[in-house]
Enzyme design. Structure first.
Site, PDB file in Angstrom:
ATOM      1  CG  ASP A  73      -6.478  12.838   6.576  1.00 39.33           C
ATOM      2  OD1 ASP A  73      -6.831  12.730   7.761  1.00 39.33           O
ATOM      3  OD2 ASP A  73      -5.982  11.886   5.945  1.00 39.33           O
ATOM      4  CG  HIS A 106      -2.105   0.806   1.173  1.00 40.28           C
ATOM      5  ND1 HIS A 106      -3.104   0.618   0.241  1.00 40.28           N
ATOM      6  CD2 HIS A 106      -2.491   1.874   1.914  1.00 40.28           C
ATOM      7  CE1 HIS A 106      -4.054   1.531   0.415  1.00 40.28           C
ATOM      8  NE2 HIS A 106      -3.694   2.300   1.425  1.00 40.28           N
ATOM      9  CE  LYS A 116      -3.678   7.078   1.077  1.00 38.01           C
ATOM     10  NZ  LYS A 116      -3.765   8.176   2.052  1.00 38.01           N
ATOM     11  CD  GLU A 118      -7.749  12.326   2.420  1.00 44.22           C
ATOM     12  OE1 GLU A 118      -8.498  11.678   1.652  1.00 44.22           O
ATOM     13  OE2 GLU A 118      -7.314  11.864   3.486  1.00 44.22           O
ATOM     14  CD  GLU A 170     -10.175   7.466   4.345  1.00 52.62           C
ATOM     15  OE1 GLU A 170      -9.879   7.720   3.167  1.00 52.62           O
ATOM     16  OE2 GLU A 170      -9.510   7.876   5.317  1.00 52.62           O
ATOM     17  CE  LYS A 211      -7.722   9.758   8.387  1.00 55.58           C
ATOM     18  NZ  LYS A 211      -6.340   9.743   7.857  1.00 55.58           N
ATOM     19  CE  LYS A 247      -7.461   8.383   1.183  1.00 52.24           C
ATOM     20  NZ  LYS A 247      -7.861   9.005   2.447  1.00 52.24           N
ATOM     21  CG  ASP A 257      -4.820  11.345   1.094  1.00 53.17           C
ATOM     22  OD1 ASP A 257      -4.300  12.479   1.243  1.00 53.17           O
ATOM     23  OD2 ASP A 257      -5.045  10.561   2.039  1.00 53.17           O
TER      24      ASP A 257
HETATM   25  C1  MUC Z   1      -4.968   8.882   4.892  1.00 54.68           C
HETATM   26  O1  MUC Z   1      -4.146   9.772   4.806  1.00 54.68           O
HETATM   27  O2  MUC Z   1      -6.108   9.178   4.583  1.00 54.68           O
HETATM   28  C2  MUC Z   1      -6.622   6.345   4.647  1.00 54.68           C
HETATM   29  C3  MUC Z   1      -6.862   5.530   3.595  1.00 54.68           C
HETATM   30  C4  MUC Z   1      -5.645   5.105   3.110  1.00 54.68           C
HETATM   31  O3  MUC Z   1      -5.442   4.363   2.153  1.00 54.68           O
HETATM   32  O4  MUC Z   1      -4.657   5.681   3.832  1.00 54.68           O
HETATM   33  C5  MUC Z   1      -5.214   6.338   4.928  1.00 54.68           C
HETATM   34  C6  MUC Z   1      -4.555   7.542   5.414  1.00 54.68           C
HETATM   35 MG    MG Z   2      -5.525  11.230   4.075  1.00 53.39          MG
END
Ligand code: MUC
Ligand code: MG
Length: 369
Positions: free
Chosen positions: A245, A18, A165, A220, A323, A269, A163, A194
């Site tokens: 976030d 991941h 990354k 994000e 999420e 969160k 989402k 994000d």
């Molecule tokens: C984040 O920064 O949001 C949430 C989902 C994911 O894949 O990583 C986290 C952290």
């Molecule tokens: Mg995030």
């Protein structure tokens, strides 16, 4: 009476690497807390974080040590049913350590809800929904693999919010990756990104302009958590939703961001907020300021995910969904009955307390020795 507090670290491999801008995860370390009470009732909490110290300032090991050394002695002997009093003592005596505070508050509330025979949501004001839309994060690091994964999730009817990354590569390389995925999925899915704070404000202006034009729905944490000014300017400049976030460490930040008009959406969160009740306060600030809500994750296992689900079930408006897919990223399930994901939704557990049970035999085998 609070009789005994135990903490556990459990290292669980992820189903695939991941990749975030701050870390590549191959395993997730769950931090679990069990509070045992003199009336025989016990409660569970979780304080899982991401990438050791790469994401936040508490590590799994520091959370365990701090609960064992500093939290537990303050709590032992206190009346277990007086959760607010116990947490007031903790919040007064202990600085920071939001994740550890969250785990303790979760465990105490779980125990109290079990004692009263109600789902945890009912101690938090009461649920207004029994299921929550749930996004999936595409973070394999490979565009074709991400598209295949998204197609599989759509086929399974598990997720239709994705989402992505980004933030590791050059801005325009990341944009190309995202837009290829958006083109493949079209109107069948909501695609969001994000950045995990990786961009400068100038990177963000370039990147967001291209992502917005390509149909991405939400950006994000594009810039550093503390840069409220840049967040506010980006919010002003673009129509696409800007989400805070890492900028949100509880109600004080929620208020500061609202005053700065720095975000369209808050990722709520429970760990980052320092507990379930502070997370509700973050949500209240958002509601009063006209900011949208999203249920965020630190990629927790079943306990933390269930706890967040109870919190989110109380939100009258949850425009951006959640999420809460953490358990699905892990190769091992520690709950006796896994959480139920169906028709793009997570079902909020309806049993007493958190409504989920830890498989303690499995925990004994899997815990870090
Ligand atoms: C984040 O920064 O949001 C949430 C989902 C994911 O894949 O990583 C986290 C952290
Ligand atoms: Mg995030």
């Amino acid at each position: 009476m609070i009789q005994y507090i135990e903490t556990f670290l459990v290292d669980v491999p992820t189903i695939r690497p991941h990749k975030l801008s701050v870390a590549t995860m191959h395993t997730q370390t769950l931090v679990l807390v069990r509070v045992r009470c003199a009336d025989g009732i016990e409660g569970w909490g979780e304080a899982t974080t991401i990438g050791g110290l790469a994401y936040g300032e508490e590590s799994p090991e520091s959370i365990k040590t701090n609960i064992d050394t500093y939290f537990a002695p303050l709590l032992l002997g206190m009346e277990a049913s007086q959760v607010a009093r116990a947490m007031a003592k903790i919040r007064k005596a202990i600085q920071g350590n939001r994740f550890a505070k969250c785990a303790i508050e979760t465990a105490l509330l779980d125990a109290q809800a079990r004692r009263l025979g109600v789902p945890l949501s009912e101690l938090l004001g009461g649920r207004v929904r029994d299921e929550l839309p749930v996004a999936w994060t595409l973070a394999s690091g490979d565009t074709a693999k991400d598209i295949a994964e998204a197609e599989q999730m759509l086929e399974l009817r598990r997720h239709r919010i994705f989402k992505l990354k980004i933030g590791l590569r050059d801005v325009m390389d990341d944009v190309a990756h995202v837009l290829e995925i958006k083109r493949a999925l079209g109107q069948r899915a909501s695609v969001r990104v994000d950045v995990n704070q990786a961009w400068s404000e100038m990177d963000a202006v370039r990147g967001i302009a291209a992502l917005e034009a390509g149909g991405v729905d939400l950006i994000e944490q594009p810039v550093k958590a503390g840069n409220h000014g840049a967040m506010a300017r980006l919010k002003q400049r673009f129509d696409v939703a800007i989400m805070a976030d890492e900028a949100l460490h509880g109600p004080d930040d929620a208020l500061a961001l609202a005053r700065a008009d720095a975000a369209d959406v808050y990722a709520v969160k429970i760990t980052q907020s320092g507990g379930l009740l502070p997370a509700l306060e973050v949500a209240t600030v958002a509601r009063l300021a006209g900011v949208g809500l999203y249920g965020g994750t630190m990629l927790e296992g079943g306990i933390g995910t269930a706890a967040t689900a109870h919190v989110c079930s109380t939100f009258a408006e949850l425009a951006w969904g959640t999420e809460l897919f953490g358990p699905l990223l892990l190769t091992q399930e520690l709950l006796r009955e896994p959480l139920v994901y169906r028709d793009f939704m997570l079902q909020v557990p309806s049993g007493r307390g958190l409504g989920v049970e830890i498989d303690t035999d499995k925990l004994q085998v899997m815990r870090r020795k």
